[in-house]
Motif scaffolding. Structure first.
Motif, PDB file in Angstrom:
ATOM      1  N   VAL A 142      -6.557  -0.279  28.044  1.00 19.96           N
ATOM      2  CA  VAL A 142      -8.323  -0.865  27.798  1.00 19.96           C
ATOM      3  C   VAL A 142      -9.772  -0.269  28.927  1.00 19.96           C
ATOM      4  O   VAL A 142     -10.485   0.383  28.058  1.00 19.96           O
ATOM      5  CB  VAL A 142      -8.847  -2.292  27.395  1.00 19.96           C
ATOM      6  N   ASN A 143      -9.904  -0.213  29.779  1.00 21.76           N
ATOM      7  CA  ASN A 143     -10.140   0.150  31.245  1.00 21.76           C
ATOM      8  C   ASN A 143     -10.375   2.249  30.788  1.00 21.76           C
ATOM      9  O   ASN A 143     -11.326   2.507  30.226  1.00 21.76           O
ATOM     10  CB  ASN A 143      -9.848  -0.039  31.924  1.00 21.76           C
ATOM     11  N   GLU A 144      -9.384   2.768  30.309  1.00 17.31           N
ATOM     12  CA  GLU A 144      -9.258   3.802  30.286  1.00 17.31           C
ATOM     13  C   GLU A 144      -9.379   4.544  28.583  1.00 17.31           C
ATOM     14  O   GLU A 144     -10.580   4.920  28.602  1.00 17.31           O
ATOM     15  CB  GLU A 144      -7.756   4.548  30.363  1.00 17.31           C
ATOM     16  N   ALA A 145      -9.456   3.923  27.445  1.00 16.86           N
ATOM     17  CA  ALA A 145     -10.068   3.589  26.041  1.00 16.86           C
ATOM     18  C   ALA A 145     -11.729   3.857  26.422  1.00 16.86           C
ATOM     19  O   ALA A 145     -12.478   4.506  26.237  1.00 16.86           O
ATOM     20  CB  ALA A 145      -9.389   2.667  25.607  1.00 16.86           C
ATOM     21  N   GLN A 146     -12.043   2.881  27.384  1.00 18.89           N
ATOM     22  CA  GLN A 146     -13.818   2.362  27.547  1.00 18.89           C
ATOM     23  C   GLN A 146     -14.234   3.817  28.159  1.00 18.89           C
ATOM     24  O   GLN A 146     -15.633   4.031  28.436  1.00 18.89           O
ATOM     25  CB  GLN A 146     -14.586   1.122  28.527  1.00 18.89           C
ATOM     26  N   MET A 147     -13.251   4.803  29.107  1.00 16.74           N
ATOM     27  CA  MET A 147     -14.033   5.675  29.146  1.00 16.74           C
ATOM     28  C   MET A 147     -14.604   7.274  28.211  1.00 16.74           C
ATOM     29  O   MET A 147     -15.040   8.046  27.842  1.00 16.74           O
ATOM     30  CB  MET A 147     -12.934   6.641  30.407  1.00 16.74           C
ATOM     31  N   VAL A 148     -13.795   6.485  27.270  1.00 14.67           N
ATOM     32  CA  VAL A 148     -13.433   7.690  26.066  1.00 14.67           C
ATOM     33  C   VAL A 148     -14.619   7.121  24.802  1.00 14.67           C
ATOM     34  O   VAL A 148     -15.023   8.038  24.136  1.00 14.67           O
ATOM     35  CB  VAL A 148     -11.764   7.654  25.441  1.00 14.67           C
ATOM     36  N   THR A 149     -14.766   5.806  24.670  1.00 14.20           N
ATOM     37  CA  THR A 149     -15.465   5.697  23.851  1.00 14.20           C
ATOM     38  C   THR A 149     -16.292   4.527  23.791  1.00 14.20           C
ATOM     39  O   THR A 149     -15.793   2.976  24.321  1.00 14.20           O
ATOM     40  CB  THR A 149     -14.617   5.327  22.525  1.00 14.20           C
ATOM     41  N   ARG A 150     -17.429   3.786  23.460  1.00 12.73           N
ATOM     42  CA  ARG A 150     -18.303   2.751  23.342  1.00 12.73           C
ATOM     43  C   ARG A 150     -17.574   1.625  22.231  1.00 12.73           C
ATOM     44  O   ARG A 150     -18.110   0.535  22.187  1.00 12.73           O
ATOM     45  CB  ARG A 150     -19.539   3.164  23.719  1.00 12.73           C
ATOM     46  N   THR A 151     -17.238   2.538  21.188  1.00  9.38           N
ATOM     47  CA  THR A 151     -17.202   1.751  20.224  1.00  9.38           C
ATOM     48  C   THR A 151     -15.315   2.026  19.487  1.00  9.38           C
ATOM     49  O   THR A 151     -14.636   3.186  19.808  1.00  9.38           O
ATOM     50  CB  THR A 151     -17.717   2.181  18.646  1.00  9.38           C
ATOM     51  N   LEU A 152     -15.270   1.301  18.980  1.00  8.72           N
ATOM     52  CA  LEU A 152     -13.900   0.892  18.542  1.00  8.72           C
ATOM     53  C   LEU A 152     -14.063   0.767  16.724  1.00  8.72           C
ATOM     54  O   LEU A 152     -14.574  -0.786  16.552  1.00  8.72           O
ATOM     55  CB  LEU A 152     -12.999   0.220  18.734  1.00  8.72           C
ATOM     56  N   ASP A 153     -13.638   1.615  15.943  1.00  8.40           N
ATOM     57  CA  ASP A 153     -13.708   1.203  14.455  1.00  8.40           C
ATOM     58  C   ASP A 153     -12.190   0.466  13.502  1.00  8.40           C
ATOM     59  O   ASP A 153     -12.281  -0.749  12.930  1.00  8.40           O
ATOM     60  CB  ASP A 153     -14.016   2.299  13.428  1.00  8.40           C
ATOM     61  N   LEU A 154     -11.489   0.769  14.052  1.00  7.05           N
ATOM     62  CA  LEU A 154     -10.114   0.687  13.747  1.00  7.05           C
ATOM     63  C   LEU A 154      -9.122   0.358  15.018  1.00  7.05           C
ATOM     64  O   LEU A 154      -8.842   1.306  15.665  1.00  7.05           O
ATOM     65  CB  LEU A 154      -9.652   1.078  12.584  1.00  7.05           C
ATOM     66  N   LEU A 155      -8.317  -0.658  14.965  1.00  5.75           N
ATOM     67  CA  LEU A 155      -7.367  -0.894  15.343  1.00  5.75           C
ATOM     68  C   LEU A 155      -5.692  -1.285  14.821  1.00  5.75           C
ATOM     69  O   LEU A 155      -5.920  -2.157  14.247  1.00  5.75           O
ATOM     70  CB  LEU A 155      -7.175  -2.076  16.695  1.00  5.75           C
ATOM     71  N   VAL A 156      -4.427  -0.680  15.141  1.00  7.59           N
ATOM     72  CA  VAL A 156      -4.195  -1.109  13.676  1.00  7.59           C
ATOM     73  C   VAL A 156      -2.583  -1.217  15.303  1.00  7.59           C
ATOM     74  O   VAL A 156      -2.160  -0.418  15.768  1.00  7.59           O
ATOM     75  CB  VAL A 156      -3.195   0.629  13.559  1.00  7.59           C
ATOM     76  N   ASN A 157      -2.921  -2.410  15.044  1.00  6.23           N
ATOM     77  CA  ASN A 157      -1.247  -3.094  16.006  1.00  6.23           C
ATOM     78  C   ASN A 157      -0.066  -2.597  15.616  1.00  6.23           C
ATOM     79  O   ASN A 157       0.308  -3.183  14.533  1.00  6.23           O
ATOM     80  CB  ASN A 157      -0.908  -4.504  15.983  1.00  6.23           C
ATOM     81  N   ASN A 158       0.251  -1.248  15.661  1.00  2.26           N
ATOM     82  CA  ASN A 158       2.079  -0.949  15.033  1.00  2.26           C
ATOM     83  C   ASN A 158       3.200  -1.502  16.356  1.00  2.26           C
ATOM     84  O   ASN A 158       4.236  -0.994  15.347  1.00  2.26           O
ATOM     85  CB  ASN A 158       2.083   0.243  14.474  1.00  2.26           C
ATOM     86  N   ALA A 159       2.752  -1.225  17.395  1.00  3.02           N
ATOM     87  CA  ALA A 159       4.232  -0.895  17.812  1.00  3.02           C
ATOM     88  C   ALA A 159       4.888  -2.812  18.324  1.00  3.02           C
ATOM     89  O   ALA A 159       4.809  -3.442  17.737  1.00  3.02           O
ATOM     90  CB  ALA A 159       3.410  -1.379  19.416  1.00  3.02           C
ATOM     91  N   GLY A 160       6.328  -2.277  17.473  1.00  5.84           N
ATOM     92  CA  GLY A 160       7.019  -3.380  17.448  1.00  5.84           C
ATOM     93  C   GLY A 160       8.661  -2.737  17.769  1.00  5.84           C
ATOM     94  O   GLY A 160       8.984  -2.022  18.243  1.00  5.84           O
ATOM     95  N   VAL A 161       9.112  -3.928  18.104  1.00  6.52           N
ATOM     96  CA  VAL A 161      10.969  -4.039  18.434  1.00  6.52           C
ATOM     97  C   VAL A 161      11.734  -5.005  17.230  1.00  6.52           C
ATOM     98  O   VAL A 161      11.425  -5.765  16.989  1.00  6.52           O
ATOM     99  CB  VAL A 161      10.613  -3.562  19.786  1.00  6.52           C
ATOM    100  N   LEU A 162      13.132  -3.879  17.299  1.00  4.46           N
ATOM    101  CA  LEU A 162      14.054  -4.851  16.034  1.00  4.46           C
ATOM    102  C   LEU A 162      15.255  -4.904  16.471  1.00  4.46           C
ATOM    103  O   LEU A 162      15.405  -3.401  17.507  1.00  4.46           O
ATOM    104  CB  LEU A 162      13.487  -3.709  15.203  1.00  4.46           C
ATOM    105  N   ILE A 163      15.629  -5.926  17.247  1.00  2.87           N
ATOM    106  CA  ILE A 163      17.468  -6.322  18.292  1.00  2.87           C
ATOM    107  C   ILE A 163      18.250  -5.834  16.865  1.00  2.87           C
ATOM    108  O   ILE A 163      17.998  -6.788  16.054  1.00  2.87           O
ATOM    109  CB  ILE A 163      16.870  -7.439  18.891  1.00  2.87           C
ATOM    110  N   ALA A 164      18.988  -5.196  17.037  1.00  2.00           N
ATOM    111  CA  ALA A 164      19.457  -5.062  15.609  1.00  2.00           C
ATOM    112  C   ALA A 164      21.276  -5.525  15.911  1.00  2.00           C
ATOM    113  O   ALA A 164      21.640  -5.493  17.552  1.00  2.00           O
ATOM    114  CB  ALA A 164      20.381  -3.202  15.618  1.00  2.00           C
ATOM    115  N   GLY A 165      21.771  -6.149  14.680  1.00  2.00           N
ATOM    116  CA  GLY A 165      23.376  -6.688  15.414  1.00  2.00           C
ATOM    117  C   GLY A 165      22.863  -7.930  15.435  1.00  2.00           C
ATOM    118  O   GLY A 165      23.955  -8.901  15.475  1.00  2.00           O
ATOM    119  N   GLU A 166      22.202  -8.644  15.497  1.00  2.00           N
ATOM    120  CA  GLU A 166      22.115  -9.979  16.205  1.00  2.00           C
ATOM    121  C   GLU A 166      23.006 -10.977  15.022  1.00  2.00           C
ATOM    122  O   GLU A 166      22.671 -10.601  13.253  1.00  2.00           O
ATOM    123  CB  GLU A 166      20.295 -10.676  15.969  1.00  2.00           C
ATOM    124  N   ARG A 167      23.508 -11.168  15.598  1.00  2.00           N
ATOM    125  CA  ARG A 167      24.384 -12.762  14.633  1.00  2.00           C
ATOM    126  C   ARG A 167      24.650 -14.145  15.073  1.00  2.00           C
ATOM    127  O   ARG A 167      23.881 -13.952  16.227  1.00  2.00           O
ATOM    128  CB  ARG A 167      26.006 -12.523  15.114  1.00  2.00           C
TER     129      ARG A 167
END
Length: 232
Positions: free
Chosen positions: A68-93
């Protein structure tokens, strides 16, 4: 020019979201743990000055703060934040679910989205009217769950939906709309090749709906069909 942050931007839905936003002439800050340097270099070359790729591990408070500190050097405003990062642990039983799988899933899928949104609050408020899209899943629906499947993923995404409700209540007075989205079953590394939706088609539909978000969408859980309301 509108500015977006997309997390988990190195592959799958995240990468396609970045590409389609760039095609719409947005400036995009792409946050990712691992970067496809060649692909990102190609995108940056095709959209000069519009793409900024930054390291981000949403499970780390230190990484979020640095991002976020680096992002504030790029822009002063943010119109859209997409929280897409995710993890799925396969094979859980049942009987074999590991505590570390649950902890990792909650850190990435739920806590990370809330903490990053919180850290971006100043940028979001400065936009005057901003959107936060949390990428959830139908598997997070308590009402629709009737089998023991991907518990770490399902439970953490259900927690993300609670984060959506909490953030929506807090940020609505500032003109910031927060909504959860189920993008459908998509042919990503996570969704698998047997999924019925191609990535480009799923993201086109998802992005069109995200860009139509308004105050009435605050705190909603929207499915992959047009304006489908999913049960919590």
């Amino acid at each position: 020019m509108s500015v977006a942050i997309v997390t988990g931007a190195n592959r799958g839905l995240g990468l396609e979201l970045v590409q389609q936003l760039l095609q719409r002439d947005w400036r995009v800050i792409a946050g990712c743990r691992k970067t496809d340097v060649l692909r990102m270099t190609e995108l940056a070359g095709a959209h000069p000055g519009h793409l900024h790729v930054m390291p981000l591990d949403v499970s780390s408070e230190r990484s979020i703060a640095a991002f976020v500190n680096e992002a504030q050097m790029v822009t002063r405003t943010l119109d859209l934040l997409v929280n897409n990062a995710g993890v799925l642990i396969a094979g859980e039983r049942y009987g074999e679910v590991a505590a570390k799988s649950l902890a990792q899933s909650f850190a990435v899928n739920a806590s990370g989205a809330l903490l990053l949104t919180q850290a971006c609050s100043e940028l979001l408020r400065a936009a005057g009217s901003a959107r936060v899209a949390n990428i959830s899943t139908v598997m997070a629906s308590l009402a629709l769950t009737d089998t023991f499947r991907t518990p770490s993923y399902a439970m953490s995404k259900a927690a993300l939906n609670m984060a959506t409700r909490l953030l929506a209540a807090e940020l609505a007075p500032h003109g910031i709309v927060v909504t959860s989205f189920h993008p459908g079953w998509v042919q990503t590394d996570m969704g698998g090749s047997q999924a019925p939706l191609a990535i480009a088609d799923a993201v086109t539909r998802l992005l069109e709906r995200i860009l139509r978000m308004d105050a009435a969408d605050a705190g909603r859980f929207i499915g992959s069909d047009e304006d489908q309301e999913l049960p919590w």
